[in-house]
Design a protein around this motif. Structure first.
Motif, short mmCIF file in Angstrom:
data_model
loop_
_atom_site.label_atom_id
_atom_site.label_comp_id
_atom_site.label_asym_id
_atom_site.label_seq_id
_atom_site.Cartn_x
_atom_site.Cartn_y
_atom_site.Cartn_z
N ALA A 70 29.98 50.10 13.88
CA ALA A 70 29.39 49.55 12.66
C ALA A 70 27.89 49.87 12.66
O ALA A 70 27.36 50.47 13.60
N ALA A 71 27.20 49.42 11.60
CA ALA A 71 25.79 49.76 11.44
C ALA A 71 24.90 49.13 12.52
O ALA A 71 23.79 49.60 12.75
N ASP A 72 25.37 48.07 13.17
CA ASP A 72 24.58 47.42 14.21
C ASP A 72 24.99 47.88 15.61
O ASP A 72 24.69 47.23 16.60
N PHE A 73 25.70 49.01 15.68
CA PHE A 73 26.12 49.65 16.93
C PHE A 73 27.29 48.94 17.61
O PHE A 73 27.74 49.38 18.67
N THR A 74 27.79 47.84 17.06
CA THR A 74 28.97 47.20 17.64
C THR A 74 30.20 48.04 17.33
O THR A 74 30.26 48.75 16.31
N PRO A 75 31.23 48.00 18.19
CA PRO A 75 32.45 48.76 17.91
C PRO A 75 33.06 48.31 16.58
O PRO A 75 33.12 47.11 16.29
N ALA A 76 33.49 49.26 15.76
CA ALA A 76 34.17 48.91 14.52
C ALA A 76 35.41 48.08 14.85
O ALA A 76 36.06 48.28 15.88
N SER A 77 35.73 47.13 13.97
CA SER A 77 36.79 46.16 14.28
C SER A 77 38.14 46.80 14.51
O SER A 77 39.01 46.21 15.13
N TYR A 78 38.35 48.01 14.03
CA TYR A 78 39.65 48.68 14.10
C TYR A 78 39.71 49.77 15.17
O TYR A 78 40.77 50.28 15.50
N THR A 79 38.56 50.19 15.70
CA THR A 79 38.51 51.44 16.47
C THR A 79 39.30 51.37 17.78
O THR A 79 39.32 50.34 18.46
N ASP A 80 39.97 52.47 18.10
CA ASP A 80 40.51 52.64 19.44
C ASP A 80 39.35 52.96 20.37
O ASP A 80 38.33 53.54 19.96
N TYR A 81 39.49 52.58 21.61
CA TYR A 81 38.43 52.79 22.59
C TYR A 81 39.08 53.03 23.95
O TYR A 81 40.31 53.04 24.07
N GLY A 82 38.26 53.27 24.97
CA GLY A 82 38.83 53.51 26.29
C GLY A 82 38.05 54.56 27.04
O GLY A 82 37.16 55.22 26.50
N LYS A 83 38.39 54.74 28.31
CA LYS A 83 37.67 55.68 29.17
C LYS A 83 37.84 57.12 28.71
O LYS A 83 37.06 57.99 29.08
N GLU A 84 38.88 57.39 27.88
CA GLU A 84 39.10 58.75 27.40
C GLU A 84 38.17 59.14 26.25
O GLU A 84 38.10 60.30 25.87
N VAL A 85 37.48 58.17 25.66
CA VAL A 85 36.58 58.44 24.53
C VAL A 85 35.39 59.26 25.01
O VAL A 85 34.83 59.01 26.09
N THR A 86 34.98 60.24 24.21
CA THR A 86 33.86 61.11 24.55
C THR A 86 32.55 60.60 23.98
O THR A 86 31.52 60.59 24.65
N ILE A 87 32.58 60.16 22.70
CA ILE A 87 31.35 59.83 21.99
C ILE A 87 31.71 58.95 20.79
O ILE A 87 32.87 58.88 20.38
N SER A 88 30.72 58.26 20.24
CA SER A 88 30.94 57.39 19.08
C SER A 88 30.05 57.82 17.92
O SER A 88 29.07 58.55 18.12
#
Length: 318
Positions: A70-88
């Motif tokens: 989101a605009a405040d750098f918090t993870p978007a409420s829907y986003t997948d995440y994990g150690k496999e993620v490269t960048i946001s």
């Protein structure tokens, strides 16, 4: 309603072998050893299932997986995440910014931002603009940053292997983990259209180390391009007997359009060379191989190999 996909790279490769084969071919063979990048960049959205692992093919270790913030750098409420993620990158977050019980704006209403990302749309069969959310909004941010970096690398005549450029993209990212520590909490209303909906409370510490290297940063990437990678090199030439192959030397030297070039063939019985402006014209005389030395007015020089064949279609390989 979420149905999990493959849970590991091995499972994915077994279920979707052609998908993996196509990606491997592109990643290994795109670009050019004489161009700005040798290899391909496969950039995918991580997915919108609020899952602790990106969906495939984003989760493939050779792909660039993009999560959304989101605009405040918090993870978007829907986003997948994990150690496999490269960048946001920014993906919008309507669930986070819209008050409970308030209808979402029409997606093509450009007068209401609602914390979302301006995107291209189709409205009544016509192209339009509107606001949307998703890792599919974050992914093109990263693609655009990568393209901007490569276009700047062309200007500086820098060459990268795909793996080198991915590392540069990651090293230039703005760190996000500091925003997720010290007990920070994010609240949003997953069913915000329903009056009296309960707030979803997320401990941001669960995202530490799982949103990639950080937020894509175009300015920092451009700063790192200069001095990274390697110098571009003039390509070797394949030409048939009695034919001519032309190379624009300006493409391989900084400010190449304004330089002058002197080219000499080590064996003119095999191939001859002449320069017209920035264009090097190599003519095949007889089957064989020789060397051409390219001397540049900026004091540099390169040597390439010229291979002459009776027929040299498709760079001499077919």
């Amino acid at each position: 309603g979420y149905t999990p996909g493959p849970g590991s790279e091995e499972e994915w490769s077994e279920l979707y072998p052609l998908e993996k084969e196509a990606l491997d071919y592109f990643i290994n063979n795109a670009g050019s050893p004489n161009g700005v990048i040798d290899g391909g960049l496969a950039i995918f959205a991580s997915g919108n299932e609020y899952a602790a692992m990106p969906a495939f093919p984003a989760a493939y270790s050779k792909c660039i997986s993009v999560s959304a913030v989101a605009a405040d750098f918090t993870p978007a409420s829907y986003t997948d995440y994990g150690k496999e993620v490269t960048i946001s990158a920014p993906g919008g977050d309507t669930e986070y910014y819209n008050p409970v019980g308030e209808n979402d704006p029409e997606i093509w209403d450009v007068g209401i931002h609602s914390g979302s990302i301006l995107s291209t749309l189709i409205k009544d069969g016509q192209p339009a603009y509107g606001y949307m959310d998703g890792t599919s909004m974050a992914c093109p941010h990263v693609s655009g940053v990568a393209a901007l970096g490569l276009s700047y690398a062309v200007k500086l005549r820098r060459h990268f292997k795909a793996s080198e450029f991915v590392e540069l993209l990651k090293k230039s990212a703005k760190p996000l983990d500091p925003y997720y520590s010290n007990g920070a909490v994010k609240r949003f209303y997953r069913n915000h259209l329903t009056h009296g909906a309960s707030a979803t409370k997320v401990e941001l510490s669960r995202y530490v180390g799982k949103m990639g290297e950080g937020l894509a940063n175009a300015g920092e990437l451009l700063n790192k391009i200069d001095g990274s990678g390697s110098d571009m090199v003039v390509p070797n030439v394949y030409v048939s007997e009695s034919a001519t192959s032309t190379v624009d030397l300006a493409s391989y030297f900084v400010n190449g359009e304004n330089l002058t070039y002197t080219c000499t063939s080590a064996d003119t019985t095999i191939a001859t060379v002449k320069v017209t402006g920035t264009l090097m014209e190599v003519s095949g005389v007889k089957t064989g191989a020789t060397r051409i030395t390219v001397k540049v007015s900026n004091g540099t020089e390169q040597t390439i190999t010229v291979t002459v064949r009776k027929k040299a279609n498709d760079n001499g390989w077919m």
